[in-house]
Structure formats: structure tokens, C-alpha cells
Design a protein around this motif. Sequence first.
Motif, PDB file in Angstrom:
ATOM      1  N   TYR B  50       0.864  -1.180   0.000  1.00  0.00           N
ATOM      2  CA  TYR B  50       0.000   0.000   0.000  1.00  0.00           C
ATOM      3  C   TYR B  50       0.906   1.236   0.000  1.00  0.00           C
ATOM      4  CZ  TYR B  50      -2.969   3.800   1.377  1.00  0.00           C
ATOM      5  OH  TYR B  50      -3.609   5.014   1.407  1.00  0.00           O
ATOM      6  N   ILE B  51       0.672   2.082  -0.992  1.00  0.00           N
ATOM      7  CA  ILE B  51       1.413   3.341  -1.042  1.00  0.00           C
ATOM      8  C   ILE B  51       0.441   4.506  -0.870  1.00  0.00           C
ATOM      9  CG2 ILE B  51       2.936   4.804  -2.424  1.00  0.00           C
ATOM     10  CD1 ILE B  51       4.205   2.165  -1.486  1.00  0.00           C
ATOM     11  N   THR B  52      -0.600   4.507  -1.672  1.00  0.00           N
ATOM     12  CA  THR B  52      -1.615   5.551  -1.607  1.00  0.00           C
ATOM     13  C   THR B  52      -2.829   5.077  -2.379  1.00  0.00           C
ATOM     14  OG1 THR B  52      -2.029   7.906  -1.943  1.00  0.00           O
ATOM     15  CG2 THR B  52      -0.839   6.762  -3.679  1.00  0.00           C
ATOM     16  N   GLY B  53      -3.944   5.795  -2.247  1.00  0.00           N
ATOM     17  CA  GLY B  53      -5.104   5.455  -3.057  1.00  0.00           C
ATOM     18  C   GLY B  53      -6.067   4.521  -2.351  1.00  0.00           C
ATOM     19  N   ASP B  54      -6.644   3.593  -3.093  1.00  0.00           N
ATOM     20  CA  ASP B  54      -7.653   2.668  -2.608  1.00  0.00           C
ATOM     21  C   ASP B  54      -7.155   1.902  -1.389  1.00  0.00           C
ATOM     22  OD1 ASP B  54      -9.781   0.239  -4.361  1.00  0.00           O
ATOM     23  OD2 ASP B  54      -9.787   0.974  -2.289  1.00  0.00           O
ATOM     24  N   ASN B  55      -7.978   1.859  -0.354  1.00  0.00           N
ATOM     25  CA  ASN B  55      -7.562   1.205   0.890  1.00  0.00           C
ATOM     26  C   ASN B  55      -7.451  -0.309   0.757  1.00  0.00           C
ATOM     27  OD1 ASN B  55      -7.413   3.648   2.148  1.00  0.00           O
ATOM     28  ND2 ASN B  55      -9.403   3.490   3.153  1.00  0.00           N
ATOM     29  N   LEU B  56      -8.123  -0.882  -0.221  1.00  0.00           N
ATOM     30  CA  LEU B  56      -8.054  -2.329  -0.430  1.00  0.00           C
ATOM     31  C   LEU B  56      -7.046  -2.595  -1.550  1.00  0.00           C
ATOM     32  CD1 LEU B  56      -9.193  -5.063   0.448  1.00  0.00           C
ATOM     33  CD2 LEU B  56     -10.870  -4.849  -1.409  1.00  0.00           C
ATOM     34  N   VAL B  57      -6.015  -3.320  -1.193  1.00  0.00           N
ATOM     35  CA  VAL B  57      -4.933  -3.599  -2.137  1.00  0.00           C
ATOM     36  C   VAL B  57      -4.960  -5.082  -2.485  1.00  0.00           C
ATOM     37  CG1 VAL B  57      -2.445  -3.587  -2.467  1.00  0.00           C
ATOM     38  CG2 VAL B  57      -3.513  -1.796  -1.104  1.00  0.00           C
ATOM     39  N   LYS B  58      -4.885  -5.379  -3.738  1.00  0.00           N
ATOM     40  CA  LYS B  58      -4.853  -6.781  -4.175  1.00  0.00           C
ATOM     41  C   LYS B  58      -3.437  -7.151  -4.584  1.00  0.00           C
ATOM     42  CE  LYS B  58      -9.681  -6.956  -5.623  1.00  0.00           C
ATOM     43  NZ  LYS B  58     -10.095  -7.722  -4.428  1.00  0.00           N
ATOM     44  N   GLY B  59      -3.077  -8.399  -4.258  1.00  0.00           N
ATOM     45  CA  GLY B  59      -1.728  -8.837  -4.560  1.00  0.00           C
ATOM     46  C   GLY B  59      -1.682 -10.219  -5.159  1.00  0.00           C
ATOM     47  N   SER B  60      -0.534 -10.861  -4.969  1.00  0.00           N
ATOM     48  CA  SER B  60      -0.291 -12.173  -5.570  1.00  0.00           C
ATOM     49  C   SER B  60      -1.089 -13.259  -4.857  1.00  0.00           C
ATOM     50  CB  SER B  60       1.191 -12.515  -5.499  1.00  0.00           C
ATOM     51  OG  SER B  60       1.994 -11.494  -6.041  1.00  0.00           O
ATOM     52  N   TYR B  61      -1.343 -14.355  -5.593  1.00  0.00           N
ATOM     53  CA  TYR B  61      -1.920 -15.584  -5.050  1.00  0.00           C
ATOM     54  C   TYR B  61      -3.287 -15.373  -4.398  1.00  0.00           C
ATOM     55  CZ  TYR B  61       3.092 -16.508  -5.431  1.00  0.00           C
ATOM     56  OH  TYR B  61       4.391 -16.573  -5.871  1.00  0.00           O
ATOM     57  N   GLY B  62      -4.023 -14.356  -4.815  1.00  0.00           N
ATOM     58  CA  GLY B  62      -5.360 -14.117  -4.290  1.00  0.00           C
ATOM     59  C   GLY B  62      -5.404 -13.374  -2.972  1.00  0.00           C
ATOM     60  N   PHE B  63      -4.259 -12.927  -2.483  1.00  0.00           N
ATOM     61  CA  PHE B  63      -4.228 -12.179  -1.234  1.00  0.00           C
ATOM     62  C   PHE B  63      -4.614 -10.722  -1.457  1.00  0.00           C
ATOM     63  CE2 PHE B  63      -2.631 -14.948   2.028  1.00  0.00           C
ATOM     64  CZ  PHE B  63      -1.993 -15.960   1.334  1.00  0.00           C
ATOM     65  N   GLU B  64      -5.153 -10.136  -0.423  1.00  0.00           N
ATOM     66  CA  GLU B  64      -5.458  -8.723  -0.416  1.00  0.00           C
ATOM     67  C   GLU B  64      -5.217  -8.183   0.988  1.00  0.00           C
ATOM     68  OE1 GLU B  64      -9.469  -8.972  -1.878  1.00  0.00           O
ATOM     69  OE2 GLU B  64     -10.305  -9.096   0.144  1.00  0.00           O
ATOM     70  N   ALA B  65      -5.107  -6.880   1.095  1.00  0.00           N
ATOM     71  CA  ALA B  65      -4.894  -6.269   2.407  1.00  0.00           C
ATOM     72  C   ALA B  65      -5.664  -4.965   2.455  1.00  0.00           C
ATOM     73  CB  ALA B  65      -3.412  -6.027   2.660  1.00  0.00           C
ATOM     74  N   GLU B  66      -6.147  -4.668   3.652  1.00  0.00           N
ATOM     75  CA  GLU B  66      -6.947  -3.463   3.843  1.00  0.00           C
ATOM     76  C   GLU B  66      -6.208  -2.481   4.724  1.00  0.00           C
ATOM     77  OE1 GLU B  66     -10.896  -4.167   5.149  1.00  0.00           O
ATOM     78  OE2 GLU B  66     -11.527  -2.120   4.672  1.00  0.00           O
ATOM     79  N   PHE B  67      -5.959  -1.319   4.186  1.00  0.00           N
ATOM     80  CA  PHE B  67      -5.317  -0.248   4.935  1.00  0.00           C
ATOM     81  C   PHE B  67      -6.380   0.515   5.706  1.00  0.00           C
ATOM     82  CE2 PHE B  67      -2.606   3.065   6.158  1.00  0.00           C
ATOM     83  CZ  PHE B  67      -3.131   4.298   5.783  1.00  0.00           C
TER      84      PHE B  67
END
Lengths: 115, 114
Positions: B50-67
Motif C-alpha cells: 500500500y502506497i496511496t489510493g484505494d484502501n483495499l490492495v490486491k496482490g499475488s496468489y489471491g491475497f489482499e490487504a486493507e489499509f
Amino acid sequence: EPEVTQTPSHQVTQMGQEVILRCVPISNHLYFYWYRQILGQKVEFLVSFYNNEISEKSEIFDDQFSVERPDGSNFTLKIRSTKLEDSAMYFCASTIPAGHTDTQYFGPGTRLTVL
Amino acid sequence: AQSVAQPEDQVNVAEGNPLTVKCTYSVSGNPYLFWYVQYPNRGLQFLLKYITGDNLVKGSYGFEAEFNKSQTSFHLKKPSALVSDSALYFCAVRASNQGGKLIFGQGTELSVKP
């Protein structure tokens, strides 16, 4: 996909000996790092290197440690006189600066065992 | 000073269930947050940031993270866990300067059982 590589994968040395850990960062990357992970503990920053000089170092990185980029591809970490407490996994990382968005990519690590 | 906390040493999940690995941070200025995964005898693999922007970040292997700025958290999530997701997960925060060092949490061991 380009990767950071490290050699050797495992180094065993006697206390007081010098060791050199080697890393080949991703070819177009400009920032280079060493981190270490003592068994069971968190990953700790040691040093960052940019434009052929140290840009930042931690308290761990004392006079026994040095880094070098001897040619256009290798990045080395030297421990001059190893101590038992230097036993750890050492990770090299590199990144291409992209403002605030740069991601550090890590190598597979070198496990250093000091006897 | 910057710091990262992962309050759980271990998380156990049944395959197919959702998973959450928690991370909270403390930083002055804007946080730049990362998740890495470490499989046995392997290096750290980048998952997402997460750098900036949308609080929900999607990544590799189906993972996501919520800022979550108000809770200073950056929890890692996946809707349906796989046995192959079993690994050690590290949250990290980076100083806002270009090329800055990463500060890591202590890691969370994720175990997904069939």
C-alpha cells in the motif's frame, strides 16, 4: 522473471574468521540492501547502498561489517571477524527507485553458522 | 520511531475458510506498507503493498490487504485459504524517503489444514 541471487546458500565458519557473502541484485536495480534474520526473530535491516556508497546503516552494522560493489553485478557483505552471535540468515535485497512506490526484492538468503 | 506489530505468532485456518493475518503499525508521516511471505528455506517473496489510493490492495496468489488509517492497521486477507498458503508472513513498513529501509514485524506463522 529476474531474481536476486545469493551465494553460498550455507556458510559454516569458525569464530574470528572472515566471511564474504555474495549477492547478485536484479540487473537494472540501483539500491541494494542487506538484512539479517536470527533464528526465530524478526528480519532486521543492516545497511543500504546506493551510488557506490552506504546510504544508511543500522546499529548492528559496526566496524566488523563492510559492503562493496566490486563490479557491475555483485554486491558483497564482509564480516571481518565473526562472532557466535553473527549466526543468522542474511538476505540481500534490491530495488529500482520509483519515487515512493519502489518494492524491495529479496534473494533466497545465506545461512551463516559461526562455530 | 517506526514499528510494526503482528499480534499473533500463529494463525490456524481450515482449507476453504477465509484467513486474516493482522498487522498494526506506527509511523510518522505517510505509511508505506508491505506484506512478504517466506516459505521454508526460501527468501522473502513480495505479496503486495500500500502506497496511496484505494484502501483495499490486491496482490499475488489471491491475497489482499486493507489499509485502515484510523486503526493504523494493514491486515492481510484471503477469502478462501489453501493448504499451500501455509508459510511465515511478514508485515513491513518503509520510511517515506526513496530507497528507505524496511522495518519488519515479527512474523505470523499461517497453518492451513485440509
